[in-house]
Design an enzyme around this catalytic site. Structure first.
Site, PDB file in Angstrom:
ATOM      1  N   ARG A 100       0.837  -1.198   0.000  1.00  0.00           N
ATOM      2  CA  ARG A 100       0.000   0.000   0.000  1.00  0.00           C
ATOM      3  C   ARG A 100       0.871   1.247   0.000  1.00  0.00           C
ATOM      4  O   ARG A 100       1.816   1.360   0.782  1.00  0.00           O
ATOM      5  CB  ARG A 100      -0.934   0.018   1.214  1.00  0.00           C
ATOM      6  CG  ARG A 100      -1.990  -1.073   1.201  1.00  0.00           C
ATOM      7  CD  ARG A 100      -3.112  -0.763   2.183  1.00  0.00           C
ATOM      8  NE  ARG A 100      -2.619  -0.478   3.517  1.00  0.00           N
ATOM      9  CZ  ARG A 100      -2.397  -1.391   4.458  1.00  0.00           C
ATOM     10  NH1 ARG A 100      -2.603  -2.658   4.195  1.00  0.00           N
ATOM     11  NH2 ARG A 100      -1.973  -1.043   5.663  1.00  0.00           N
ATOM     12  N   CYS A 287       0.223 -10.133  10.164  1.00  0.00           N
ATOM     13  CA  CYS A 287       0.418 -10.493  11.577  1.00  0.00           C
ATOM     14  C   CYS A 287      -0.403 -11.704  12.000  1.00  0.00           C
ATOM     15  O   CYS A 287      -0.678 -11.890  13.187  1.00  0.00           O
ATOM     16  CB  CYS A 287       0.082  -9.304  12.470  1.00  0.00           C
ATOM     17  SG  CYS A 287       1.249  -7.935  12.317  1.00  0.00           S
ATOM     18  N   THR A 290      -4.806 -14.539   8.606  1.00  0.00           N
ATOM     19  CA  THR A 290      -5.164 -15.689   7.775  1.00  0.00           C
ATOM     20  C   THR A 290      -4.836 -16.991   8.494  1.00  0.00           C
ATOM     21  O   THR A 290      -5.630 -17.941   8.485  1.00  0.00           O
ATOM     22  CB  THR A 290      -4.437 -15.625   6.420  1.00  0.00           C
ATOM     23  OG1 THR A 290      -4.850 -14.442   5.725  1.00  0.00           O
ATOM     24  CG2 THR A 290      -4.768 -16.844   5.572  1.00  0.00           C
ATOM     25  N   ASP A 303      -9.973 -11.396   6.730  1.00  0.00           N
ATOM     26  CA  ASP A 303      -9.453 -10.026   6.683  1.00  0.00           C
ATOM     27  C   ASP A 303     -10.411  -8.962   7.195  1.00  0.00           C
ATOM     28  O   ASP A 303     -10.004  -8.087   7.943  1.00  0.00           O
ATOM     29  CB  ASP A 303      -9.048  -9.689   5.246  1.00  0.00           C
ATOM     30  CG  ASP A 303      -8.212  -8.412   5.164  1.00  0.00           C
ATOM     31  OD1 ASP A 303      -7.339  -8.224   6.028  1.00  0.00           O
ATOM     32  OD2 ASP A 303      -8.434  -7.626   4.235  1.00  0.00           O
ATOM     33  N   ARG A 403       1.413 -12.619  -2.535  1.00  0.00           N
ATOM     34  CA  ARG A 403       0.034 -13.011  -2.204  1.00  0.00           C
ATOM     35  C   ARG A 403      -0.464 -14.150  -3.093  1.00  0.00           C
ATOM     36  O   ARG A 403       0.064 -14.422  -4.161  1.00  0.00           O
ATOM     37  CB  ARG A 403      -0.903 -11.810  -2.406  1.00  0.00           C
ATOM     38  CG  ARG A 403      -0.532 -10.563  -1.613  1.00  0.00           C
ATOM     39  CD  ARG A 403      -1.219 -10.524  -0.291  1.00  0.00           C
ATOM     40  NE  ARG A 403      -0.925  -9.307   0.459  1.00  0.00           N
ATOM     41  CZ  ARG A 403      -1.680  -8.864   1.467  1.00  0.00           C
ATOM     42  NH1 ARG A 403      -2.756  -9.530   1.809  1.00  0.00           N
ATOM     43  NH2 ARG A 403      -1.339  -7.778   2.120  1.00  0.00           N
TER      44      ARG A 403
END
Length: 646
Positions: A100, A287, A290, A303, A403
């Site tokens: 991000r 952290c 998932t 999420d 990802r």
């Protein structure tokens, strides 16, 4: 100001909108858009097209044919490439944009508008000028793809209808895996909720030299996001965190005390007799959200969570998403067998991003527990074992923020309750970050106020999800990057929600707990930086919380909350994961290192002391905890063992 935003492309009437559609759409797509009756949505799409100037517009209705067109477009445009396994593709973001872009993400604000102290703001007029300056003509030579989605099960109280407008086939492909295409029911959902979110994105020419002018804007007033010159999904698929910000606003300013929009997983734990107990838990990206969600027996989400109090006084939770955009670093057969089944065996569509791809078209990533290839291609280009960058540091096989994107229903522990518009009855709330040296693995708040303060005091090491972030930082509720308004207002909403008198006294009020998987050996008298425990231990902590929620295990009272008794954990470790749990390890994990905790309290008090109008409950709880800890230190010394308090 709203009219200026709505007509950002100069389209002000439905007739003008359809004149543009007729010029940009073929017969088939024109027929699709004519079935949409929400005039605001039609004007939004037309204005985006007038500003961005695409060659054509494709309307994605979610049919198999439309989804195939998008997948094929992603391959044809080079945004994705096929891998060896059927229905697996690889997408590489620019090496300079692997997370991000928080430094270039702004709220569009009026001069007197309160914006979170942890966020960036830009004057509204300046922001609109920036949007039009950067987005005018940005889609020339491209197809504009328009999709209609529901953030949550259609018909749920907490769901949000939304439009995704993009020139990226990869973004459109990701949206189809992560959200529910509700083209056929979009008008109905807008009518039911009274609003919709809009998201307008273009990757532009996708060049490194354009990244300084990359921007993400959130217009809270018109519930519209703009994403410019970006490719990383966290910056482009604004149905996710961009619209999450709007949902936080709605919970705080339109329905305070009755709903929340949180950065949380939702998972169910099976307790004695086969009962299902539902958890929702906050953790910053990277952290363990998932991993924790997957540790449950019944998966709903990893999420985000929309939460509300139902008519019977219970907290209900839904996942706005229907898929997973999950970090793969350290995902392996030992800790994440259910996810690995999907990643390593055929049958599930997966979009990989920023991992290492070997010469045979097989993806690899850091921490997968498998042998690495000698060479391949990864997030920064060609890669080989032992490769170092210009600073002499080893180049990892995959980016730390690499990802995998896939549909959640493919998971072995997926629960059909994920599509229940009533949501799941939520009995346990957890908060965690990356804390190497202070808090124990699990502790439970004694009051709702203490529970809110656990969330307010999350501290985390910076992760790879944010470009340029380093060091240790505060991460309130793991939601701070997504809180548009003042922290005081958001905190007040938390206190009002969990303290709401409507919560059923017979099970409606959840237990609230802290989790910490990252305590290290060296922080508890050892000599290594390794974790003090194992990744799989999370199942034992969750099992203890499940029993605690049903009043089946006692606890030891401390100033920071309630901690487990050794006898209960010893039994659960063996029952749940077949592991011997020694008393020495228990003592090391659950001793209170008073000076560390007091320093943490002082850090939080000093930081929050700079905020305006914070609820007094925060300081009351922190001061009481500090006073209690110092009293224990005076009696037992700086390290207080659980046996001292039992």
């Amino acid at each position: 100001m709203a009219d200026k935003q709505l007509m950002i492309g100069g389209i002000s009437t439905i007739d003008q909108a359809f004149t543009l559609f007729e010029a940009k759409m073929d017969t088939e797509n024109l027929a699709k858009i004519r079935t949409i009756r929400t005039e605001g949505a039609l004007l939004k799409i037309a204005n985006a097209a007038a500003m961005c100037e695409p060659d054509s517009i494709f309307v994605n209705t979610g049919t198999d044919a439309d989804k195939a067109f998008i997948r094929q477009g992603a391959l044809a445009q080079g945004e994705e490439a096929p891998l060896a396994m059927v229905d697996h593709t690889i997408h590489f973001d620019l090496k300079e944009e692997q997370g991000r872009i928080t430094d270039r993400t702004y709220y569009m604000a009026e001069p007197d508008e309160d914006i979170s102290s942890l966020a960036n703001r830009m004057d509204r007029t300046e922001a609109f000028n920036d949007v039009t300056g950067k987005m005018t003509g940005i889609m020339k030579g491209m197809v504009m793809i328009v999709g209609f989605y529901s953030r949550g099960p259609v018909g749920a109280a907490g769901s949000n209808p939304a439009i995704e407008i993009t020139s990226s086939f990869y973004v459109a492909h990701s949206a189809e895996l992560l959200y529910r295409n509700c083209f056929d029911r979009f008008d109905e959902e807008v009518g039911r909720q009274g609003y919709f979110y809009s998201n307008i994105h273009s990757q532009g020419k996708n060049r490194p030299e354009d990244l300084p002018s990359a921007r993400v804007f959130m217009d809270r007033h018109e519930q519209t996001t703009y994403s410019i010159n970006c490719t990383y999904a966290g910056n482009t698929l604004l149905l996710k965190k961009g619209n999450h910000r709007f949902s936080v606003d709605k919970a705080v300013y339109k329905n305070r005390g009755n709903e929340l929009s949180e950065h949380m997983f939702i998972t169910g734990i099976e307790g004695p007799g086969g009962r299902q107990t539902w958890f929702a838990g906050a953790a910053p990206s990277g952290c363990g959200k998932t991993t924790t969600a997957m540790a449950g027996h019944f998966f709903v989400g990893d999420d985000l969570a929309q939460m509300w109090i139902d008519e019977e006084g219970y907290i209900r939770s839904i996942n706005p998403e229907s898929g997973i955009f999950g970090i793969v670093e350290d995902v392996n057969w030992e800790g994440d067998p259910k996810l690995m089944e999907l990643l390593r065996k055929p049958g599930t569509e997966v979009i990989w991003s920023n991992v290492l791809v070997d010469e045979a078209g097989v993806p690899h990533w850091t921490g997968n527990g498998e042998a690495l290839p000698a060479k391949g291609k990864n997030f920064q280009g060609e890669w080989y074992q032992g490769m170092v960058n210009g600073d002499g540091k080893k180049v990892p096989p995959s980016h730390p923020n690499a990802r995998a994107t896939l549909v959640a229903k493919a998971l072995a522990n997926y629960s059909t309750e994920a599509e229940n518009p009533k949501g799941v009855k939520t009995s346990v709330i957890t908060y965690s970050g990356r804390d190497s040296d202070t808090m124990p693995p699990v502790w439970v708040a004694k009051t709702p106020e203490q529970g809110v303060v656990i969330g307010a005091c999350i501290v985390s090491a910076a992760t790879a999800t944010e470009v340029g972030a380093t060091g240790v930082k505060r991460a309130p509720w793991a939601n701070a990057p997504f809180i548009p308004g003042s922290l005081a207002d958001y905190m007040d909403a938390q206190f009002k929600f969990f303290g709401n008198e409507k919560l059923n006294a017979n099970g409606g009020r959840p237990i609230m707990a802290g989790l910490n998987y990252f305590l290290t050996d060296e922080a508890r008298g050892g000599s290594t930086p390794k974790l003090l425990g194992e990744k799989r231990d999370v199942k034992a902590w969750l099992a203890w919380l499940e029993r605690r929620a049903h009043g089946e295990v006692a606890a030891i009272e401390t100033p920071i909350g309630l901690i487990p008794r050794y006898e209960d954990l010893k039994t659960l470790f063996m029952e749940v994961i077949g592991k011997e749990y020694g008393s020495e390890l228990y003592t090391r994990q659950f001793s209170l290192y008073v000076d560390n905790i007091v320093a943490r309290i002082d850090l939080q008090r000093a930081a929050y002391g700079k905020e305006k109008n914070l609820p007094a409950q925060l300081f009351t709880v922190l001061d009481a905890q500090k006073e209690g800890l110092l009293a224990l230190k005076a009696k037992f010394g700086p390290i207080v063992k659980p046996q001292d308090l039992a």
